[in-house]
Design a protein around this motif. Structure first.
Motif, PDB file in Angstrom:
ATOM      1  N   GLN A   1      25.877  20.724  56.771  1.00 42.88           N
ATOM      2  CA  GLN A   1      24.628  21.454  56.555  1.00 42.88           C
ATOM      3  C   GLN A   1      24.860  22.976  56.444  1.00 42.88           C
ATOM      4  O   GLN A   1      24.221  23.769  57.123  1.00 42.88           O
ATOM      5  CB  GLN A   1      23.639  21.143  57.673  1.00 42.88           C
ATOM      6  N   SER A   2      25.752  23.336  55.547  1.00 41.09           N
ATOM      7  CA  SER A   2      26.069  24.749  55.318  1.00 41.09           C
ATOM      8  C   SER A   2      25.300  25.247  54.100  1.00 41.09           C
ATOM      9  O   SER A   2      25.452  24.714  53.002  1.00 41.09           O
ATOM     10  CB  SER A   2      27.577  24.897  55.092  1.00 41.09           C
ATOM     11  N   ASP A   3      24.486  26.259  54.322  1.00 38.73           N
ATOM     12  CA  ASP A   3      23.614  26.771  53.258  1.00 38.73           C
ATOM     13  C   ASP A   3      24.358  27.128  51.960  1.00 38.73           C
ATOM     14  O   ASP A   3      23.900  26.777  50.869  1.00 38.73           O
ATOM     15  CB  ASP A   3      22.846  27.997  53.743  1.00 38.73           C
ATOM     16  N   PRO A   4      25.479  27.868  52.017  1.00 43.00           N
ATOM     17  CA  PRO A   4      26.132  28.274  50.765  1.00 43.00           C
ATOM     18  C   PRO A   4      26.565  27.092  49.891  1.00 43.00           C
ATOM     19  O   PRO A   4      26.631  27.242  48.674  1.00 43.00           O
ATOM     20  CB  PRO A   4      27.352  29.069  51.244  1.00 43.00           C
ATOM     21  N   THR A   5      26.832  25.939  50.516  1.00 45.36           N
ATOM     22  CA  THR A   5      27.247  24.786  49.698  1.00 45.36           C
ATOM     23  C   THR A   5      26.114  24.286  48.824  1.00 45.36           C
ATOM     24  O   THR A   5      26.350  23.724  47.751  1.00 45.36           O
ATOM     25  CB  THR A   5      27.747  23.625  50.587  1.00 45.36           C
ATOM     26  N   ALA A   6      24.870  24.485  49.273  1.00 44.96           N
ATOM     27  CA  ALA A   6      23.715  24.022  48.500  1.00 44.96           C
ATOM     28  C   ALA A   6      23.519  24.847  47.240  1.00 44.96           C
ATOM     29  O   ALA A   6      22.888  24.388  46.278  1.00 44.96           O
ATOM     30  CB  ALA A   6      22.456  24.063  49.358  1.00 44.96           C
ATOM     31  N   LEU A   7      24.074  26.062  47.245  1.00 47.84           N
ATOM     32  CA  LEU A   7      23.863  26.967  46.113  1.00 47.84           C
ATOM     33  C   LEU A   7      25.080  27.098  45.207  1.00 47.84           C
ATOM     34  O   LEU A   7      24.990  27.722  44.144  1.00 47.84           O
ATOM     35  CB  LEU A   7      23.479  28.358  46.628  1.00 47.84           C
ATOM     36  N   TYR A   8      26.219  26.525  45.603  1.00 49.91           N
ATOM     37  CA  TYR A   8      27.429  26.706  44.821  1.00 49.91           C
ATOM     38  C   TYR A   8      27.259  26.143  43.407  1.00 49.91           C
ATOM     39  O   TYR A   8      26.868  24.998  43.218  1.00 49.91           O
ATOM     40  CB  TYR A   8      28.620  26.026  45.488  1.00 49.91           C
ATOM     41  N   GLY A   9      27.551  26.974  42.432  1.00 49.91           N
ATOM     42  CA  GLY A   9      27.424  26.580  41.029  1.00 49.91           C
ATOM     43  C   GLY A   9      26.002  26.661  40.504  1.00 49.91           C
ATOM     44  O   GLY A   9      25.769  26.433  39.321  1.00 49.91           O
TER      45      GLY A   9
ATOM     46  N   ASP B   1      13.652  23.857  48.828  1.00 44.40           N
ATOM     47  CA  ASP B   1      14.010  23.248  47.537  1.00 44.40           C
ATOM     48  C   ASP B   1      15.515  23.288  47.310  1.00 44.40           C
ATOM     49  O   ASP B   1      16.091  22.356  46.758  1.00 44.40           O
ATOM     50  CB  ASP B   1      13.294  23.973  46.392  1.00 44.40           C
ATOM     51  N   ASP B   2      16.147  24.379  47.748  1.00 40.72           N
ATOM     52  CA  ASP B   2      17.599  24.511  47.576  1.00 40.72           C
ATOM     53  C   ASP B   2      18.342  23.411  48.317  1.00 40.72           C
ATOM     54  O   ASP B   2      19.236  22.767  47.759  1.00 40.72           O
ATOM     55  CB  ASP B   2      18.079  25.868  48.090  1.00 40.72           C
ATOM     56  N   ILE B   3      17.989  23.197  49.570  1.00 40.31           N
ATOM     57  CA  ILE B   3      18.751  22.243  50.372  1.00 40.31           C
ATOM     58  C   ILE B   3      18.432  20.796  50.018  1.00 40.31           C
ATOM     59  O   ILE B   3      19.171  19.889  50.405  1.00 40.31           O
ATOM     60  CB  ILE B   3      18.542  22.482  51.887  1.00 40.31           C
ATOM     61  N   LEU B   4      17.361  20.582  49.260  1.00 43.92           N
ATOM     62  CA  LEU B   4      17.029  19.222  48.827  1.00 43.92           C
ATOM     63  C   LEU B   4      17.521  18.935  47.412  1.00 43.92           C
ATOM     64  O   LEU B   4      17.374  17.816  46.925  1.00 43.92           O
ATOM     65  CB  LEU B   4      15.511  19.013  48.897  1.00 43.92           C
ATOM     66  N   LYS B   5      18.113  19.945  46.762  1.00 44.54           N
ATOM     67  CA  LYS B   5      18.590  19.775  45.394  1.00 44.54           C
ATOM     68  C   LYS B   5      19.912  19.031  45.409  1.00 44.54           C
ATOM     69  O   LYS B   5      20.880  19.479  46.035  1.00 44.54           O
ATOM     70  CB  LYS B   5      18.755  21.133  44.722  1.00 44.54           C
ATOM     71  N   PRO B   6      19.998  17.892  44.744  1.00 44.37           N
ATOM     72  CA  PRO B   6      21.245  17.116  44.768  1.00 44.37           C
ATOM     73  C   PRO B   6      22.332  17.751  43.905  1.00 44.37           C
ATOM     74  O   PRO B   6      22.190  17.878  42.694  1.00 44.37           O
ATOM     75  CB  PRO B   6      20.824  15.751  44.203  1.00 44.37           C
ATOM     76  N   THR B   7      23.392  18.207  44.550  1.00 34.71           N
ATOM     77  CA  THR B   7      24.592  18.690  43.860  1.00 34.71           C
ATOM     78  C   THR B   7      25.789  18.087  44.586  1.00 34.71           C
ATOM     79  O   THR B   7      25.689  17.719  45.765  1.00 34.71           O
ATOM     80  CB  THR B   7      24.708  20.229  43.870  1.00 34.71           C
TER      81      THR B   7
END
Length: 341
Positions: free
Chosen positions: A242-250, A261-267
Motif C-alpha cells: 500500500q505505497s502511494d507512489p506505486t499507484a501513480l507510477y507510469g 481514485d488513484d489508489i483504486l486505479k488498476p495498474t
C-alpha cells in the motif's frame, strides 16, 4: 661591392626576422573567422598540445597549428592547460583560446538526476532543458539491444539509472547517456551491495524495487531505514505494501498525495491492489536507499503517515495508525501514505 653584399645580407636578415614576427602578430591579432563556426574540442589527458592545435586548425578555429603551439610555449602555457571539453568558435583570438584552457573554462551542459526520480521524470527534465525529447529518451531506456548489452534482464532501465550529475556534450545520443547512467549505477551495485543482497535473500530486482519505493516515500534521509522496515515487515507477513507512489507510477508524477481514485486505479504497479512487490522499480534509487533496504531499522512498525513537515509518524497497528491519520491528514480525499485504508 662589399657594401652591397652587406646591405643585402641585412635586408635578408630583416626579412627572416620580421616576416615570422609579422605572421605571428597577424595570427594573434586576427581570429580565423567571424564567430559563426562553433566546435566542442576535447583536450583529453595525455593528448599533446601539437595534436590539439592540429585539431583546432582542421576545424578552422585557428589558422595555424604551428603558430599556436609556438605561442603557447612562448607564454609557458603548454604545461598549464587543463584537460576537458572546450566550446570554441572561430571568432576567438588564439590568446583567448589559450586563456580559456589555462583557466579550465570547460564546456558544461550539466544534467542532474535526483535520487528516486523515475525515467519518466528524467525524460521530462531532459526535454525541458532542450537536450533530448521525452519520447526519444524513454525509447533509449527500453531499447532491448542496449539493455542486453548492459546485462539488464528487464523491460526498461528503470532502477539502473545512476542518480547524479552528467555533462552531456553535443553529439552524445540518448543511448550514450543511458549507457553511462547504467554503467555508473552498476559500479555501485557491483561492490558489496550485490553480495549482501543475495546473502539476505534479495535478488537485484527486489533490492532495486524496494529501494526505489523507499526513495519515493522518504523525505528525511534518517527515515529511510524506518520506511524500509515497514515494507520488509509487511512482506514477511504477506500484507499488501500500500505505497502511494506505486499507484501513480507510469501515470503521473508523485507529489506526496494521492486520491481515492488513484489508489483504486488498476495498474501492474499499484500495491494497494496487487500483493507483494511491483514488477519493477518505480524510480532510480541512490546508495543510501539500498543500504536502508539491506539494513532496515529493527522496529515492528507496519504503518506510517506523513506529518506534513517532511517527517512521518510510524505505528505498530491499524488503530494507532488511524489515530495518526486523523491527527495529521488534513485533506479528506487523500489516502494515507503507506497505510491501509
Amino acid at each position: 661591392m662589399f657594401r652591397k653584399q652587406r646591405r643585402l645580407c641585412i635586408v635578408l636578415l630583416l626579412i627572416v626576422i620580421l616576416v615570422p614576427i609579422t605572421r605571428l602578430t597577424r595570427f594573434l591579432l586576427f581570429p580565423a573567422g567571424d564567430g559563426k563556426r562553433v566546435e566542442i574540442v576535447e583536450l583529453s589527458r595525455g593528448r599533446s598540445l601539437r595534436a590539439f592545435a592540429a585539431d583546432l586548425e582542421a576545424r578552422r578555429i585557428i589558422t595555424s597549428a604551428r603558430l599556436f603551439v609556438f605561442y603557447a610555449r612562448m607564454k609557458g602555457g603548454d604545461a598549464r592547460l587543463k584537460a576537458g571539453p572546450y566550446q570554441l568558435d572561430d571568432g576567438l583570438r588564439p590568446g583567448q583560446i589559450l586563456a580559456k584552457m589555462i583557466a579550465g573554462d570547460v564546456y558544461l551542459r550539466l544534467f542532474a538526476l535526483p535520487q528516486g526520480y523515475s525515467s519518466y521524470q528524467a525524460a521530462e527534465m531532459l526535454e525541458k532543458r532542450g537536450i533530448f525529447t521525452r519520447e526519444s529518451f524513454l525509447a533509449a531506456c527500453s531499447d532491448r539491444t542496449l539493455l542486453k548489452e548492459m546485462g539488464i534482464d528487464a523491460p526498461s532501465a528503470e532502477g539502473y539509472l545512476f542518480p547524479g550529475s552528467y555533462n552531456i556534450l553535443p553529439g552524445r545520443s540518448e543511448h550514450d547517456v543511458v549507457r553511462e547512467m547504467i554503467k555508473r549505477q552498476k559500479e555501485v551495485l557491483s561492490g558489496s551491495i550485490d553480495g549482501r543482497a543475495r546473502a539476505k535473500g534479495l535478488s537485484m530486482r527486489e533490492l532495486l524495487v524496494l529501494a526505489s519505493m523507499v526513495e519515493k516515500e522518504a523525505v528525511l534521509p534518517q527515515e529511510k531505514p524506518l520506511i524500509a522496515a515497514v515494507f520488509r515487515n509487511r512482506l514477511k507477513i504477506g500484507m499488501r505494501l500500500q505505497s502511494d507512489p506505486t499507484a501513480l507510477y507510469g501515470v503521473r508524477a508523485f507529489a506526496g498525495k494521492v486520491s481515492r481514485d488513484d489508489i483504486l486505479k488498476p495498474t501492474p504497479y499499484n500495491t494497494y491492489l496487487i500483493p507483494g512487490l511491483p514488477p519493477g522499480p518505480i524510480g532510480n534509487p541512490g546508495k543510501d536507499a539500498m543500504e536502508a533496504v539491506l539494513n532496515p531499522a529493527a522496529v515492528p512498525y507496519l504503518y506510517f503517515v506523513a506529518r506534513g513537515d517532511g517527517s512521518h509518524h510510524f505505528s505498530n497497528d491499524l488503530a494507532s495508525h488511524n489515530d495518526a491519520v486523523n491527527r495529521y491528514l488534513k485533506a479528506p480525499s487523500t489516502a494515507p501514505r503507506g497505510g491501509a485504508r
